[in-house]
Design a protein around this motif. Sequence first.
Motif, PDB file in Angstrom:
ATOM      1  N   VAL A  95       1.155  -1.479   0.139  1.00 17.91           N
ATOM      2  CA  VAL A  95       0.296   0.085   0.291  1.00 17.91           C
ATOM      3  C   VAL A  95       0.715   0.823  -0.416  1.00 17.91           C
ATOM      4  O   VAL A  95       0.720   2.340  -0.821  1.00 17.91           O
ATOM      5  CB  VAL A  95      -0.850  -0.144   1.139  1.00 17.91           C
ATOM      6  N   VAL A  96       1.763   1.211   0.806  1.00 18.94           N
ATOM      7  CA  VAL A  96       2.608   2.702   1.059  1.00 18.94           C
ATOM      8  C   VAL A  96       3.715   2.090   0.988  1.00 18.94           C
ATOM      9  O   VAL A  96       4.930   3.146   0.241  1.00 18.94           O
ATOM     10  CB  VAL A  96       2.096   3.092   2.238  1.00 18.94           C
ATOM     11  N   HIS A  97       4.397   0.979   0.628  1.00 20.95           N
ATOM     12  CA  HIS A  97       6.189   0.851  -0.375  1.00 20.95           C
ATOM     13  C   HIS A  97       6.043  -0.766  -0.924  1.00 20.95           C
ATOM     14  O   HIS A  97       4.761  -1.540  -0.655  1.00 20.95           O
ATOM     15  CB  HIS A  97       6.301   0.738   0.901  1.00 20.95           C
ATOM     16  N   ASN A  98       6.625  -1.651  -1.761  1.00 19.86           N
ATOM     17  CA  ASN A  98       6.382  -2.186  -2.531  1.00 19.86           C
ATOM     18  C   ASN A  98       8.163  -2.893  -1.872  1.00 19.86           C
ATOM     19  O   ASN A  98       8.731  -4.339  -1.710  1.00 19.86           O
ATOM     20  CB  ASN A  98       6.904  -2.357  -3.693  1.00 19.86           C
ATOM     21  N   GLY A  99       8.621  -2.614  -0.722  1.00 21.29           N
ATOM     22  CA  GLY A  99       9.461  -3.469  -0.103  1.00 21.29           C
ATOM     23  C   GLY A  99      11.125  -2.566  -0.172  1.00 21.29           C
ATOM     24  O   GLY A  99      11.718  -2.887   0.377  1.00 21.29           O
ATOM     25  N   LEU A 100      10.709  -2.230  -1.471  1.00 17.86           N
ATOM     26  CA  LEU A 100      12.276  -1.270  -1.888  1.00 17.86           C
ATOM     27  C   LEU A 100      12.122  -0.302  -2.242  1.00 17.86           C
ATOM     28  O   LEU A 100      13.277   0.793  -1.946  1.00 17.86           O
ATOM     29  CB  LEU A 100      12.763  -1.945  -3.349  1.00 17.86           C
ATOM     30  N   GLU A 101      10.921   0.632  -2.447  1.00 26.36           N
ATOM     31  CA  GLU A 101      10.356   1.922  -2.275  1.00 26.36           C
ATOM     32  C   GLU A 101       9.458   2.398  -1.486  1.00 26.36           C
ATOM     33  O   GLU A 101       8.732   1.683  -2.325  1.00 26.36           O
ATOM     34  CB  GLU A 101      10.837   2.183  -3.426  1.00 26.36           C
ATOM     35  N   PHE A 117       5.207   4.397  -2.406  1.00 28.75           N
ATOM     36  CA  PHE A 117       4.371   5.330  -2.949  1.00 28.75           C
ATOM     37  C   PHE A 117       4.023   6.565  -2.723  1.00 28.75           C
ATOM     38  O   PHE A 117       3.334   6.760  -1.164  1.00 28.75           O
ATOM     39  CB  PHE A 117       3.415   4.338  -3.291  1.00 28.75           C
ATOM     40  N   PRO A 118       4.844   8.009  -3.018  1.00 32.07           N
ATOM     41  CA  PRO A 118       4.526   9.078  -2.969  1.00 32.07           C
ATOM     42  C   PRO A 118       2.793   9.037  -2.579  1.00 32.07           C
ATOM     43  O   PRO A 118       2.571   9.805  -1.665  1.00 32.07           O
ATOM     44  CB  PRO A 118       5.393  10.071  -4.194  1.00 32.07           C
ATOM     45  N   GLU A 119       2.143   8.547  -4.087  1.00 26.83           N
ATOM     46  CA  GLU A 119       1.048   9.441  -3.536  1.00 26.83           C
ATOM     47  C   GLU A 119      -0.080   9.160  -2.815  1.00 26.83           C
ATOM     48  O   GLU A 119      -0.538   9.131  -2.266  1.00 26.83           O
ATOM     49  CB  GLU A 119       0.170   9.142  -5.589  1.00 26.83           C
ATOM     50  N   ALA A 120       0.439   7.760  -2.485  1.00 29.31           N
ATOM     51  CA  ALA A 120      -0.610   6.806  -1.175  1.00 29.31           C
ATOM     52  C   ALA A 120       0.224   7.571  -0.062  1.00 29.31           C
ATOM     53  O   ALA A 120      -1.134   7.897   0.439  1.00 29.31           O
ATOM     54  CB  ALA A 120       0.168   5.223  -0.776  1.00 29.31           C
ATOM     55  N   CYS A 121       0.810   7.531   0.281  1.00 25.19           N
ATOM     56  CA  CYS A 121       1.738   8.621   1.704  1.00 25.19           C
ATOM     57  C   CYS A 121       0.791   9.820   1.592  1.00 25.19           C
ATOM     58  O   CYS A 121       0.504  10.567   2.944  1.00 25.19           O
ATOM     59  CB  CYS A 121       2.981   8.962   2.083  1.00 25.19           C
ATOM     60  N   GLU A 122       1.302  10.641   0.424  1.00 23.37           N
ATOM     61  CA  GLU A 122       0.236  11.953   0.765  1.00 23.37           C
ATOM     62  C   GLU A 122      -0.939  11.431   1.441  1.00 23.37           C
ATOM     63  O   GLU A 122      -1.683  12.704   1.320  1.00 23.37           O
ATOM     64  CB  GLU A 122       0.562  12.238  -1.177  1.00 23.37           C
ATOM     65  N   GLN A 127      12.184   1.202   9.331  1.00 15.00           N
ATOM     66  CA  GLN A 127      11.991   1.124   8.209  1.00 15.00           C
ATOM     67  C   GLN A 127      11.158   1.850   6.799  1.00 15.00           C
ATOM     68  O   GLN A 127      12.421   2.046   5.596  1.00 15.00           O
ATOM     69  CB  GLN A 127      11.734  -0.620   7.834  1.00 15.00           C
ATOM     70  N   LEU A 128      10.054   2.265   7.445  1.00 18.71           N
ATOM     71  CA  LEU A 128       9.176   3.399   6.946  1.00 18.71           C
ATOM     72  C   LEU A 128      10.010   4.465   6.447  1.00 18.71           C
ATOM     73  O   LEU A 128      10.127   5.137   4.993  1.00 18.71           O
ATOM     74  CB  LEU A 128       8.017   3.266   7.483  1.00 18.71           C
ATOM     75  N   ARG A 129      11.536   4.587   7.819  1.00 22.37           N
ATOM     76  CA  ARG A 129      11.859   6.176   7.390  1.00 22.37           C
ATOM     77  C   ARG A 129      12.446   5.938   6.295  1.00 22.37           C
ATOM     78  O   ARG A 129      12.747   6.914   5.038  1.00 22.37           O
ATOM     79  CB  ARG A 129      12.912   6.795   8.817  1.00 22.37           C
ATOM     80  N   LYS A 130      13.412   5.556   6.006  1.00 19.14           N
ATOM     81  CA  LYS A 130      14.776   4.335   5.084  1.00 19.14           C
ATOM     82  C   LYS A 130      13.898   5.002   4.224  1.00 19.14           C
ATOM     83  O   LYS A 130      14.897   5.008   3.297  1.00 19.14           O
ATOM     84  CB  LYS A 130      15.425   3.522   5.697  1.00 19.14           C
ATOM     85  N   LEU A 131      12.609   4.082   4.116  1.00 18.78           N
ATOM     86  CA  LEU A 131      12.128   3.793   2.395  1.00 18.78           C
ATOM     87  C   LEU A 131      11.463   5.248   1.877  1.00 18.78           C
ATOM     88  O   LEU A 131      10.360   5.739   1.121  1.00 18.78           O
ATOM     89  CB  LEU A 131      11.173   3.200   2.272  1.00 18.78           C
ATOM     90  N   GLY A 132      11.055   6.674   2.896  1.00 15.40           N
ATOM     91  CA  GLY A 132      10.671   7.671   2.819  1.00 15.40           C
ATOM     92  C   GLY A 132       9.450   8.073   3.315  1.00 15.40           C
ATOM     93  O   GLY A 132       8.884   8.693   2.674  1.00 15.40           O
ATOM     94  N   VAL A 133       9.160   7.326   3.876  1.00 14.47           N
ATOM     95  CA  VAL A 133       7.551   7.134   4.405  1.00 14.47           C
ATOM     96  C   VAL A 133       7.994   8.403   5.669  1.00 14.47           C
ATOM     97  O   VAL A 133       8.218   7.501   6.463  1.00 14.47           O
ATOM     98  CB  VAL A 133       6.798   6.273   5.192  1.00 14.47           C
ATOM     99  N   ALA A 134       6.890   9.260   5.834  1.00 12.01           N
ATOM    100  CA  ALA A 134       7.373   9.999   6.865  1.00 12.01           C
ATOM    101  C   ALA A 134       5.866  10.010   7.647  1.00 12.01           C
ATOM    102  O   ALA A 134       5.402   9.160   7.768  1.00 12.01           O
ATOM    103  CB  ALA A 134       7.085  11.675   6.007  1.00 12.01           C
TER     104      ALA A 134
END
Length: 284
Positions: free
Chosen positions: A27-33, A35-40, A68-75
């Motif tokens: 939903v918010v990531h795929n394990g590697l990156e 999803f900016p639109e989902a996070c927004e 892990q979320l922070r490393k993937l760019g999820v605020a």
Amino acid sequence: MTSLRFVERLSDLVNGVEVILSDIWGVVHNGLESFPEACEALHTYRQRGGTVILITNAPRPADSVQRQLRKLGVADETYDAIVSSGDLTRNFVADHPGKKIFWIGPERDSSIHRGLDAVMTPLEQADYIICTGLFDDETESAEDYRAMLLQAREHRLPLVCANPDIVVERGDRLIYCAGAIAELYRELGGESIFYGKPHRPIYERAMALAAERRGQPTSLDRVLAIGDSVRTDLTGALGFGIDCLFLTRGIHSEEFEGIDQLDAASVKELFGHPPRALMRELRW
């Protein structure tokens, strides 16, 4: 049963919704990156007064999931709190002090034992098994564990599954999870205990955290689950009595390729009981 249509935006579904219980992986990531639109989308929902609790079958404590979320760019502002199957499994270990554990899982999941009086032993000496995943999920499947599980069954060892998922996405691939091993053990006649979706305790904990954030309990008819797995996200939401927004870009993406609308027969075949709506990927 009517046909089931795709919707384009989360904003079309959240009128009257006070709490969202959102899956993470898929939903918010795929394990590697991420999803900016989902996070927004989740962040925007929170800015408008909603509460977002992330519920995940990650076999790690919530603080490890957050890192892990922070490393993937999820605020951090994307959500209010995290509930993990790892936390619920840790509660099981804490409630069984001094018991000997045989651990199946990769070293990266070692945080599940952090701070606990966990005694690790070989299988032959164990009181029960904790399974957080496969030792090597890049190359193995549950079948590689058949002999080990047959041995565990002979010793009548309960297997505590810290991640009921069968598979998850890693980039553009699907990899096996602890749920695959636990289901095989159950097929072989062993006892598997599951923590995480679709089982009720993770939803109860999420709703308790939502009540803390909002200052009062929320009626279930004002709660929306979001996920991409029929077996865990949809089944868990329906079993708990809440609506589900089902995302089709995840582990079931091949089944939905080229489909814009599902007729009643297709809905029954794919879902049994349908979700509230379908969306390809989460956006506001």
